[in-house]
Design a protein around this motif. Structure first.
Motif, PDB file in Angstrom:
ATOM      1  N   VAL A 157      -3.491  -0.077  -3.698  1.00 39.51           N
ATOM      2  CA  VAL A 157      -2.635   0.266  -1.744  1.00 39.51           C
ATOM      3  C   VAL A 157      -1.066   0.494  -1.712  1.00 39.51           C
ATOM      4  CG1 VAL A 157      -2.807  -1.804  -0.090  1.00 39.51           C
ATOM      5  CG2 VAL A 157      -4.675  -1.743  -2.142  1.00 39.51           C
ATOM      6  N   ILE A 158      -1.184   1.440  -1.003  1.00 44.33           N
ATOM      7  CA  ILE A 158       0.443   2.096  -0.678  1.00 44.33           C
ATOM      8  C   ILE A 158       0.415   1.996   0.492  1.00 44.33           C
ATOM      9  CG2 ILE A 158       1.681   3.865  -0.986  1.00 44.33           C
ATOM     10  CD1 ILE A 158       0.273   5.675  -2.697  1.00 44.33           C
ATOM     11  N   SER A 159       1.601   0.697   1.181  1.00 46.00           N
ATOM     12  CA  SER A 159       2.319   0.733   2.047  1.00 46.00           C
ATOM     13  C   SER A 159       2.698   1.741   2.538  1.00 46.00           C
ATOM     14  CB  SER A 159       3.553  -0.805   2.507  1.00 46.00           C
ATOM     15  OG  SER A 159       4.359  -0.271   1.690  1.00 46.00           O
ATOM     16  N   ASN A 160       2.950   2.076   4.530  1.00 48.96           N
ATOM     17  CA  ASN A 160       3.915   3.291   5.056  1.00 48.96           C
ATOM     18  C   ASN A 160       5.139   3.370   4.484  1.00 48.96           C
ATOM     19  OD1 ASN A 160       3.978   0.748   6.400  1.00 48.96           O
ATOM     20  ND2 ASN A 160       4.433   2.257   8.284  1.00 48.96           N
ATOM     21  N   THR A 161       5.592   2.495   3.585  1.00 50.66           N
ATOM     22  CA  THR A 161       7.278   2.557   3.500  1.00 50.66           C
ATOM     23  C   THR A 161       7.574   2.506   1.784  1.00 50.66           C
ATOM     24  OG1 THR A 161       6.984   0.079   3.095  1.00 50.66           O
ATOM     25  CG2 THR A 161       7.643   0.831   5.327  1.00 50.66           C
ATOM     26  N   GLY A 162       6.163   2.829   1.414  1.00 47.24           N
ATOM     27  CA  GLY A 162       6.545   3.087  -0.719  1.00 47.24           C
ATOM     28  C   GLY A 162       6.134   2.741  -1.281  1.00 47.24           C
ATOM     29  N   LEU A 163       5.986   0.785  -0.778  1.00 53.15           N
ATOM     30  CA  LEU A 163       6.041   0.122  -1.828  1.00 53.15           C
ATOM     31  C   LEU A 163       3.969   0.665  -2.086  1.00 53.15           C
ATOM     32  CD1 LEU A 163       6.912  -2.122  -3.512  1.00 53.15           C
ATOM     33  CD2 LEU A 163       6.383  -3.761  -1.152  1.00 53.15           C
ATOM     34  N   GLU A 164       3.912   0.084  -3.050  1.00 50.42           N
ATOM     35  CA  GLU A 164       2.490   0.014  -3.626  1.00 50.42           C
ATOM     36  C   GLU A 164       1.778  -0.920  -4.062  1.00 50.42           C
ATOM     37  OE1 GLU A 164       2.095   2.859  -7.330  1.00 50.42           O
ATOM     38  OE2 GLU A 164       2.738   4.192  -5.499  1.00 50.42           O
ATOM     39  N   GLY A 165       0.335  -1.727  -5.126  1.00 55.56           N
ATOM     40  CA  GLY A 165      -0.011  -1.998  -5.987  1.00 55.56           C
ATOM     41  C   GLY A 165      -1.356  -1.350  -6.334  1.00 55.56           C
ATOM     42  N   ILE A 166      -1.857  -2.223  -7.082  1.00 57.98           N
ATOM     43  CA  ILE A 166      -2.492  -1.951  -8.087  1.00 57.98           C
ATOM     44  C   ILE A 166      -3.807  -2.868  -8.400  1.00 57.98           C
ATOM     45  CG2 ILE A 166      -3.828  -0.811 -10.139  1.00 57.98           C
ATOM     46  CD1 ILE A 166      -2.329   1.353 -10.423  1.00 57.98           C
ATOM     47  N   GLY A 167      -4.793  -3.063  -7.958  1.00 55.84           N
ATOM     48  CA  GLY A 167      -6.144  -4.107  -8.892  1.00 55.84           C
ATOM     49  C   GLY A 167      -7.242  -3.396  -9.068  1.00 55.84           C
TER      50      GLY A 167
END
Length: 511
Positions: A157-167
């Protein structure tokens, strides 16, 4: 004073990596100290001392584990026993959680990022593989449907501000039971259970477990298949997979001769195999698998014994023997268990009575104290010479070599200072101080209390009742007490014979 209660830790749901620590009030505690390490065995360092029952630890690093414990602190800075060590693994960026919505779908939920107005969700079959965009949303959740069964999916998941996470998550596994319905010298007929929503079934075959080859595809309403044109006296393995990922395996043979395979452990890392010959000048192929993995080729030989070396300790393996004429045999064996060393340090000449080695399945080891040594008292076993964690038991299931350090504290003799009224044959003395206990070699101030006695003046303390010993005054500081000390009150009679109260150099007044 007890340790902090209900000590817990969790990743704080903010964009920067942080850990939130919480605990309950501990009776008698004036504050709490929090310790952190990057290994469960330390070294632990002091983070902070707080009065609250919570603490936010930041900034930290993503994709890393942190270990914590806490102690209660009293007014004098003394610490309670530590809590158990707890750990937190900090996930990258956004906190992404993947949970089953249905057997073939996932509910993907992620933490909200302040300032983000849109999130893009990507999917992959591998953590480091190529990710495919499956949707975008301004919410913090998304449902992914129509997935393969018994399959692991990774979501980024990637936000439009560039922060991401993985599950990641794994879809449900529907049981597909495969069995051999009947067989003869040249054919084997299979049957299997139907799978809901399956459009077709693929049938695979192999000469040994693993490395299956596709041999047929059947329609969704057909749950049988006859494999023809097979070799007599030959074993075959089959795998049936539905279009939505359910699978099952079975094996069958065509009029095969049995090979009796015997497997015994030869060492912690080797197994010895032996089997009966099924004919003159037969060549045998040996295959091996660990747990549920696919079989792999090991050797091909005419001998009926084989030493399989360089294996993992305390591990189960399955073997298959296939002869040239199709005869087959199988069996399983487990390597010996590895032994781990326990080293004891800082004994200072004491003798220790605990085991020096153990295995994973050994019963829990409750550690006993070493023999006493002069001038010191044993205070426990620890993982480090200074600091570290106390160890009282090595639980069953532990593994790895370990070093334990004996911890000692010096013994100090205790001296007694006694005060006596020295009032035989007259009015009783009052306000005589109580006895005091003083550690050997420690300075001590005598009691400031001044005893009284009707008709007498107190002139000081003396080590002899008759006043012929060493004199001391109330409140006098003794730099060191090396032996028990008896002090006798000294008096002068207040009379009309010319001596008034306060006229003696060391007098303290009279009644």
């Amino acid at each position: 004073m007890v340790a902090p209660l209900n000590f817990s830790a969790s990743q704080e749901e903010i964009s920067s990596p942080a850990v939130r620590l919480n605990w309950s009030l501990a009776a008698g505690a004036e504050g709490y100290r929090i310790y952190r390490a990057q290994s469960p065995y330390g070294p632990f360092s002091l983070l902070d001392t707080v009065k609250e029952t919570g603490y936010l630890d930041y900034p930290l690093c993503f994709h890393k584990s942190y270990y914590y414990y806490a102690v209660s602190v009293d007014n004098f800075g003394g610490e309670s026993e530590p809590t158990q060590v707890i750990s937190v693994f900090l996930q990258d960026g956004l906190l992404v959680k993947v949970s089953a919505d249905e057997i073939d779908s996932f509910q993907i939920v992620w933490s909200n990022q302040s300032g983000a107005s849109c999130y893009s969700v990507y999917r992959s079959f591998q953590y480091a593989g190529a990710y495919e965009l499956i949707g975008s949303t301004d919410e913090t959740h998304l449902v992914d449907e129509g997935l393969c069964l018994d399959t692991t999916y990774y979501y980024k998941v990637i936000s439009n501000t560039g922060l991401e996470g993985i599950g990641a998550g794994k879809t449900g596994n529907v049981s597909l039971t495969v069995s051999v319905r009947q067989s003869d010298r040249t054919s084997i007929q299979l049957e299997w259970s139907s799978v809901s929503n399956a459009a077709e079934y693929r049938i695979y075959r192999s000469a040994f477990p693993g490395n299956y080859r596709l041999i047929a595809v059947t329609a969704k309403n057909n749950q049988t298949y006859t494999d023809i044109g097979l070799s007599p006296n030959t074993a075959y393995w089959y795998q049936v997979i539905s279009s939505n990922g359910a699978s099952g395996t079975t094996s069958g043979k065509t009029d095969s001769n049995a090979i009796a395979l015997e497997i015994v452990p030869a060492s912690n890392t080797s197994l010895f195999l032996s089997w009966n010959a099924v004919g003159a000048e037969q060549c045998y192929s040996l295959y091996r698998a660990q747990q549920d993995e696919a079989g792999s080729f090991v050797a091909r030989q005419t001998q009926t014994t084989y030493l399989d070396d360089c294996l993992l300790p305390n591990t189960a393996y399955r073997y298959w023997i296939v002869a040239e004429d199709g005869s087959i045999g199988e069996g399983s064996g487990t390597t010996g268990q590895g032994e781990f060393r326990i080293q004891y340090e800082n004994l200072r000449g004491a003798q220790q009575f605990n085991p020096t080695s153990y295995r994973e399945n050994s019963p829990s080891i409750v550690l006993t104290d070493p023999s006493p040594i002069t001038g010191f008292q044993f205070s426990g076993w620890y993982t480090q010479l200074t600091g570290g964690q106390p160890v009282t038991i090595i639980p069953q299931g532990s593994s790895g070599d370990m070093i334990l350090f004996a911890r000692w504290v010096p013994n100090h003799a205790v001296r007694t200072i006694s005060y006596f009224g020295n009032d035989a044959g007259g009015p009783s003395a009052e306000w005589v101080p109580f006895p005091a206990s003083v550690p050997d070699g420690v300075y001590y101030e005598l009691s400031n209390a001044v005893p009284t006695r009707r008709g007498y003046q107190f002139t000081g303390w003396n080590t002899e009742a008759g006043g012929n010993g060493v004199w001391y005054r109330p409140g006098q500081r003794l730099d060191s007490v090396g032996a028990d000390l008896q002090l006798y009150a000294q008096w002068i009679l207040c009379s009309s014979g010319g001596f008034s109260c306060g006229c003696w150099p060391n007098s303290y007044g009279c009644l």
